[in-house]
Scaffold this active site. Sequence first.
Site, PDB file in Angstrom:
ATOM      1  N   GLU A 175       0.866  -1.190   0.000  1.00 51.41           N
ATOM      2  CA  GLU A 175       0.000   0.000   0.000  1.00 51.41           C
ATOM      3  C   GLU A 175       0.900   1.237   0.000  1.00 51.41           C
ATOM      4  OE1 GLU A 175      -3.423  -0.244   2.361  1.00 51.41           O
ATOM      5  OE2 GLU A 175      -3.907   1.880   2.195  1.00 51.41           O
ATOM      6  N   ARG A 176       0.636   2.109  -0.934  1.00 50.39           N
ATOM      7  CA  ARG A 176       1.474   3.316  -1.117  1.00 50.39           C
ATOM      8  C   ARG A 176       2.938   2.938  -1.330  1.00 50.39           C
ATOM      9  NH1 ARG A 176      -3.106   5.510  -2.340  1.00 50.39           N
ATOM     10  NH2 ARG A 176      -4.549   5.522  -0.595  1.00 50.39           N
ATOM     11  N   ASN A 217      -3.417  -1.818   7.601  1.00 52.18           N
ATOM     12  CA  ASN A 217      -4.699  -2.316   7.100  1.00 52.18           C
ATOM     13  C   ASN A 217      -4.506  -3.827   6.953  1.00 52.18           C
ATOM     14  OD1 ASN A 217      -5.679   0.320   6.888  1.00 52.18           O
ATOM     15  ND2 ASN A 217      -4.952   0.522   4.781  1.00 52.18           N
ATOM     16  N   GLU A 301     -10.504   4.756   9.097  1.00 49.91           N
ATOM     17  CA  GLU A 301     -10.745   4.459   7.684  1.00 49.91           C
ATOM     18  C   GLU A 301     -11.422   3.103   7.502  1.00 49.91           C
ATOM     19  OE1 GLU A 301      -6.858   5.264   5.855  1.00 49.91           O
ATOM     20  OE2 GLU A 301      -7.460   7.369   5.738  1.00 49.91           O
ATOM     21  N   ASP A 380      -2.615  14.422   7.152  1.00 52.03           N
ATOM     22  CA  ASP A 380      -2.129  13.172   6.560  1.00 52.03           C
ATOM     23  C   ASP A 380      -0.947  13.364   5.612  1.00 52.03           C
ATOM     24  OD1 ASP A 380      -1.948  10.553   5.919  1.00 52.03           O
ATOM     25  OD2 ASP A 380      -3.810  10.452   4.772  1.00 52.03           O
ATOM     26  N   GLU A 402       5.212   9.695  13.951  1.00 57.68           N
ATOM     27  CA  GLU A 402       5.148   8.907  12.710  1.00 57.68           C
ATOM     28  C   GLU A 402       5.324   9.829  11.509  1.00 57.68           C
ATOM     29  OE1 GLU A 402       1.709   6.273  12.197  1.00 57.68           O
ATOM     30  OE2 GLU A 402       1.824   6.473  10.031  1.00 57.68           O
ATOM     31  N   GLU A 408       3.867   9.204  -0.549  1.00 59.79           N
ATOM     32  CA  GLU A 408       2.491   9.148  -1.049  1.00 59.79           C
ATOM     33  C   GLU A 408       2.014  10.484  -1.621  1.00 59.79           C
ATOM     34  OE1 GLU A 408      -0.264   7.804   1.898  1.00 59.79           O
ATOM     35  OE2 GLU A 408      -2.005   8.106   0.603  1.00 59.79           O
TER      36      GLU A 408
HETATM   37  O1  GCW Z   1      -3.197   8.536   3.987  1.00 60.74           O
HETATM   38  C1  GCW Z   1      -3.738   7.333   4.241  1.00 60.74           C
HETATM   39  C2  GCW Z   1      -3.310   6.441   3.128  1.00 60.74           C
HETATM   40  C3  GCW Z   1      -3.739   5.032   3.413  1.00 60.74           C
HETATM   41  C4  GCW Z   1      -3.145   4.594   4.744  1.00 60.74           C
HETATM   42  C5  GCW Z   1      -3.597   5.578   5.812  1.00 60.74           C
HETATM   43  C6  GCW Z   1      -2.998   5.282   7.176  1.00 60.74           C
HETATM   44  C7  GCW Z   1      -2.484   2.419   5.468  1.00 60.74           C
HETATM   45  O2  GCW Z   1      -3.847   6.915   1.927  1.00 60.74           O
HETATM   46  O3  GCW Z   1      -3.299   4.228   2.356  1.00 60.74           O
HETATM   47  O4  GCW Z   1      -3.502   3.283   5.067  1.00 60.74           O
HETATM   48  O5  GCW Z   1      -3.210   6.863   5.462  1.00 60.74           O
HETATM   49  O6  GCW Z   1      -2.053   5.960   7.538  1.00 60.74           O
HETATM   50  O7  GCW Z   1      -3.477   4.405   7.854  1.00 60.74           O
END
Ligand code: GCW
Length: 706
Positions: A175-176, A217, A301, A380, A402, A408
């Site tokens: 992911e990303r 996730n 999410e 984010d 973090e 991304e």
């Molecule tokens: O910005 C979002 C990303 C998701 C990511 C989420 C997170 C792992 O688009 O892909 O999921 O942050 O940090 O949990």
Amino acid sequence: MKWEQLWLNYQLNLDYCDQGYFNFVYQRSQGERIDNAVKELTKAAKEMFGTSLMVRSNLQEIEDIEDIEDIEDIEDIEDIENLEEMEKIGGIDEQGIVLQLKEAATLGEEGYQVQFEGNKLILTACEQKGLLYGVFHIIRQAKQGKPLRELPSINIPNNKYRMLNHWDDFEGKIERGYSGRSFFFNNREILINERTLDYARLLASMGINQISINNVNVREGASELITKKYFSEVKVLAELLEGYGVKLFLSVNFASPMVIGGLDSADPLEERVIAWWQEKVKEVVENVPNFGGFLVKADSEGWPGPFAYHRNHAQGANLLADALAPYGGVVIWRCFVYNCQQDWRDTTTDRAKAAYDNFAPLDGQFAPNVILQVKNGPVDFQVREPVSPLFGQMKQTNQILEVQIAQEYTGQQVDCCYLVPMWKEVLDFRTYCGEKEDTAADTVTDIVADTVADIVAGRTFGHVACGMAAVTNTGDDSNWTGHDLAAANLYGFGRLAWDTSLSAEAIAREWIAMTYNLNKEFEDTMVEILMGSWPTYEKYTSPLGIGWMVNASHHYGPNVEAYEYDVWGTYHRANHRAIGVDRTSTGTGMTEQYFGPNAQRYDHIDTCPEELLLFFHRVDYTHRLRRGVTLLQHIYDTHFEGVEEVEEMIRKWNTMKEAICPVVHERVLERFYRQLENSKNWRDVINTYFYRKTLQPDEKGRHIYE
Ligand code: GCW
């Protein structure tokens, strides 16, 4: 597939002044990590100086010593403390490096000390890890051509937790991820091979001591990583990593009791749920003795969490923490909790306030082995955000900062964007958390150590479990990071997490010296490219802290309104007159989440740092910035400049053609051309958007598409 060695690519350097030290290693203490340190020294000696490193260890000496005449001088030949004495008696006093473990309270678990005695460099640590880090430092020094006598005499990491989070999915996608597929998973199998070993070496060399290997996730059956189906592989992997001082963590699904446990609830206060986690953790630890703990994304999410049972996040986190506590494990609990089903018409809900609102009131309620992991900004990982107001608020709670090495929102490892300067700004940010409120009578009233770096290092509130984590940018591409220059971010994160006082430029120089073999002029050119890259990226993308404006879902390239009428809470609310969300005390009130001086600074348009103007304020396009131009003109200017700066980066890169190996030069050039296209696209989409909103042309008459 073959992979490269990044900064551990040892090149021949027969001019190095201190290569004599790489002839002998006197291994006075034993252990797996020390053996790995010796292996690394052996490899480095061979590849950099063409020498075969001679290893003298206590145990070997005991055999060799049989040949020595005055053997009776040694009282107890079995005493393995005796290498030092044997070295003298046996006349084995060649120039070399001594590795020894010794009690020294000041060095802690991971620090090391460098001393010189005669022609020996004595590396001392309390724990094996310290020797491993010390050896990598010696190699780093040699690789940069610097004398070993310039090594600091004592080196101790600033942060206890220096962690990478992999967002690797179980099937093998990341992911990303922008540098290929996972090197940990493929088709729900765990991969352990030579590359894993090289990765462990890379981690140790930059000082990383924890990793979580699977995506937060937890999809594609990855919940089963904590079942017997995978224990044996997880154990092998954990042991391999442990040999390089790295603890393995797993991301878990909060609803595991339901997903893999057959229960119909995951309520943190229910006895059977509590019992399930306790049993589960016991099973994990029995099978994977080196296990570090869990990383959890809950109520975020769409992923399950305590809210479903009307419980708060302290109750959720403590459930797992209590189960892990008997084994010394920890729960790293993410604070990325916000309403992702927002109605864009609702102007009272402000996503930027969510982490604070959800967590600040819970300070004092978390178990000691819970660490909250807080994203650097309140939203984010955008190209520009203020620091999360949660830093400094949680005086009784361990916190990890973090950041995202994976780019991304900062060019996805196609565009060059050196992120260490951004992280430095975050670390150096003064929260003013010490200037408010009463402190207990017997404590110091003025806490001066109030930067984010102070807080996550434990200096501010005396926390012992805290530090820095980053979403990694690695994958199975041969160069690990897609863009060759993105390896500077990976390396930079590790080095910064170890020593937050290093400057972004110093780290860039070090990474360059470690990776390439450049003369001063080319090194300077590369430093200029790296150091200018974040400001450049910021110029051609979304302006002054407004963020987003990216294509939905994959997040690359401009799309001004992609998120404007969506549910994610990321709105710029541009109309023909103004843009921005009013987050001041008369708007959503987000500025009030900061401590006094910051709250005041952000609250007023005149004192708000301009790079964050549109994050905190709703501003007319006619508003004059401090340099005299209107907001609109600033947007036009920066977007034209951004593209020009990318052109300049390419020009600089091309001057380095002879200095960089052709494959790498070409690889980077290809990315730069893609970056140029991307920057032009951003420039034109953004400029046209604002031109159409305002019908005001560029004062300098440059071309804006209608
Ligand atoms: O910005 C979002 C990303 C998701 C990511 C989420 C997170 C792992 O688009 O892909 O999921 O942050 O940090 O949990």
